[in-house]
Design an enzyme around this catalytic site. Structure first.
Site: not given
Lengths: 293, 293
Positions: A99, A174, A242
């Protein structure tokens, strides 16, 4: 006669990568692996994978899959000195399943294309359980022909596989996943904190509400853990931070306000600052109990 | 020989109350009904219900169910001049199924008890579909014996029925439901807005994420309506604002910060001020598209 399977390289054999690579091995793909911590690659080596540094993997493999930690790791691995793009065979496929940032995915794709290498982004959802069960959802940003070419390999690791658009689109999809999770999880934490403060039995509340309009994966799966104060990850707060930072940065570039995402990110950053970075994301609940009126 | 069924009064035969009362009729309960707009009670009258004003219903019925709009309506109906508590038969059961204030539920219970009348709160989730299918979740705040006594009647209207605690606990549980929905819906709206701004096909994104950790009732049921810009209610924004204000007021009384609830309430209030009060709650999406950076 069946076609010989292409040699696959798998870089990053951690909690997600190791079981994913294991599925490829068992599906009969000749496999090369790399991981910074060698020990995490050992079970795969015992099953027949060959260990090699990234540059060597790139030079030898038809397909290289990467599943590492942060966008900086991805950037270094693909674009840094001795990086994958520079070392890859012409016509090779590079699939980043980390990701990571949509912008970086586009930059990698374009840099690779100039060298005749086909790069794509293919982040996943489903967590370690999905990785072990080969039931991941894989969101792909790729040229259509490249997507078709690697689809048999992706099918070894996941069940729900969609090309979301060109390069970067997998990462964007995502981000949608993480954005929906962020505020949804806050709603779950607030509901449970409310139930407890109101003197209700939170498990009974869950039984009343989880099948209706308040129902969610987070409510049914993380709710019970919150109630029993089990904040083990699941998914680390530090990793979610993150992802949420990428999402917020990207939302702003798109001109979109995302007040829920921004709110929840701030709460997580505060929790990380208090040493909760390695707790599961559902420890968001602790923000509420530490800010009572 | 089966015991004769008690006479039930049903006050408030709107979009929820009418089908709920209809189930009671078909289950063989002698039924009296009242609704401010007479026409909405007519189908029930044709099926055998008798129309009467609230005071007359209270004087005649063993069980009175109320399903009205706002806490002020509930207060007036129970505690106002000629109200249900003053008119009810000793030993009668008064069941408020309106989503209303936990504090008011306690006040009604205590006032009723002093007159030998048994009051309880029993708000529902499941919407008009749940009302029509008799599949509501009913969250009850009541004395245990009172709960047991009316359970056969509640079972005619719902499938998931839990006593959440004493008086007010049903309303508190319903607030948990609304709190979880509020932020969850914001996450869904932000995710879809992001998908669209990023140039993705939002339906394909839903297909990738709805079965995983981002999955929720809102995502799967309201997401597609947002994507096709169908903002018909569903559940009205103006009613959700009422519920969220009760929830926020109650959270504060409990000493709980609920930043997600507060954020979403503010967004809804702004939308209502722009004339969206009668849109469905998923029109929260419009806040995002009208506040682009």
């Amino acid at each position: 006669m069946p076609q010989a399977k292409p040699t696959v390289g798998f870089i990053g054999t951690g909690v997600m990568g190791a079981p994913m690579a294991g599925h490829l091995l068992r599906a009969g793909y000749p496999l090369m692996v790399y991981n910074r911590t060698f020990a995490k690659a050992e079970p795969l080596i015992r099953q027949g994978a060959r260990f090699a540094p990234p540059a060597e993997i790139a030079a030898a493999c038809d397909v290289v899959i990467t599943m590492v930690g942060f966008p900086e790791d991805v950037e270094q691995l693909y674009l840094g000195p001795g990086g994958l793009i520079g070392q890859a065979k012409p016509g090779a496929f590079l699939i980043d399943m980390t990701t990571s940032s949509p912008e970086l995915a586009v930059r990698i794709y374009e840099t690779a294309r100039r060298r005749g290498v086909r790069a794509m982004d293919a982040p996943v959802s489903g967590g370690d359980v999905g990785a072990r069960n080969a039931s991941l959802s894989i969101m792909v940003g790729a040229d259509p022909a490249d997507f078709e070419a690697v689809l048999p390999i992706l099918r070894v690791m996941g069940t729900t596989i969609h090309r979301q658009g060109g390069p970067g689109a997998g990462q964007h999809a995502k981000m949608c996943n993480q954005i929906a999770i962020a505020s949804g999880l806050l709603g779950v934490c607030e509901a449970i904190a409310y139930a407890e403060k109101a003197g209700l039995d939170p498990e009974k509340v869950l039984a009343s509400i989880e099948k209706g309009a308040a129902g969610s994966w987070s409510l049914s799966n993380l709710g019970p853990r919150i109630i029993r104060r089990d904040f083990a990850p699941g998914f680390y707060i530090k990793h979610f931070i993150k992802d949420m930072r990428i999402a917020l940065h990207s939302a702003r570039r798109l001109g979109l306000l995302a007040p829920g995402l921004e709110l929840v990110l701030g709460m997580f950053e505060e929790l990380a600052g208090r040493g909760e970075g390695e707790s599961g994301t559902h420890a968001l609940y602790k923000w509420l109990t530490s800010h009572m009126l």
